[in-house]
Motif scaffolding. Structure first.
Motif, mmCIF file in Angstrom:
data_model
loop_
_atom_site.group_PDB
_atom_site.id
_atom_site.type_symbol
_atom_site.label_atom_id
_atom_site.label_comp_id
_atom_site.label_asym_id
_atom_site.label_seq_id
_atom_site.Cartn_x
_atom_site.Cartn_y
_atom_site.Cartn_z
ATOM 1 N N PHE A 22 -9.763 24.374 31.652
ATOM 2 C CA PHE A 22 -11.185 24.378 30.955
ATOM 3 C C PHE A 22 -12.166 23.849 31.924
ATOM 4 O O PHE A 22 -11.690 23.569 33.107
ATOM 5 N N GLU A 23 -13.361 23.981 31.610
ATOM 6 C CA GLU A 23 -14.407 23.486 32.543
ATOM 7 C C GLU A 23 -14.339 22.279 32.947
ATOM 8 O O GLU A 23 -14.692 21.934 33.995
ATOM 9 N N ASP A 24 -14.132 21.139 32.084
ATOM 10 C CA ASP A 24 -13.847 19.820 32.514
ATOM 11 C C ASP A 24 -12.406 19.620 33.219
ATOM 12 O O ASP A 24 -11.496 19.884 32.702
ATOM 13 N N GLU A 25 -12.787 19.260 34.520
ATOM 14 C CA GLU A 25 -11.504 19.234 35.399
ATOM 15 C C GLU A 25 -10.576 17.994 35.227
ATOM 16 O O GLU A 25 -9.420 17.912 35.625
#
Length: 121
Positions: A22-25
């Motif tokens: 996802f975009e959130d690492e």
């Protein structure tokens, strides 16, 4: 359950890999054959999301206040499990194993055979 115990347990399953899809690492997902079976926030490890049979998912939500509808995926077949609550780690591990098994069951027969071969090696 803490993050390291969760991570180590997930990686014991045949073909299990970890990823940040996802975009959130900070969101860590565990996959088998590129299909997600467990998700957690590594920054604030307070819960994990696990795939679950929809009927069982509903039942678990009624039995345990630490079990809520999934926050990352389909709320019908994913549960968010509070890792800081009163749930026993062994129970959480059982649910992680169930999630892994559910995903494996949905794999094509070809991928299942590949996974079985990995288990034999």
């Amino acid at each position: 359950m803490n993050l390291e115990d969760f991570r180590e347990f997930c990686l014991t399953f045949t073909g299990s890999t970890e990823d940040h899809p996802f975009e959130d690492e900070n969101i860590l997902a565990f996959k088998v054959m590129d299909k997600i079976y467990a998700i957690a926030d590594t920054d604030k490890f307070k819960s994990i999301d696990l795939k679950c049979d929809p009927v069982k998912a509903s039942m678990l939500r009624n039995l345990y206040q630490e079990v809520q509808p999934g926050q990352f995926k389909d709320k019908r077949s994913w549960n968010t499990i509070d890792t800081e609550g009163a749930l026993d780690d062994e129970l959480i591990k059982e649910w992680i194993k169930d999630s892994y098994s559910l995903v494996v069951e949905t794999l094509s027969r070809k991928k299942q055979k590949k996974l079985e071969k990995m288990d034999e090696d």
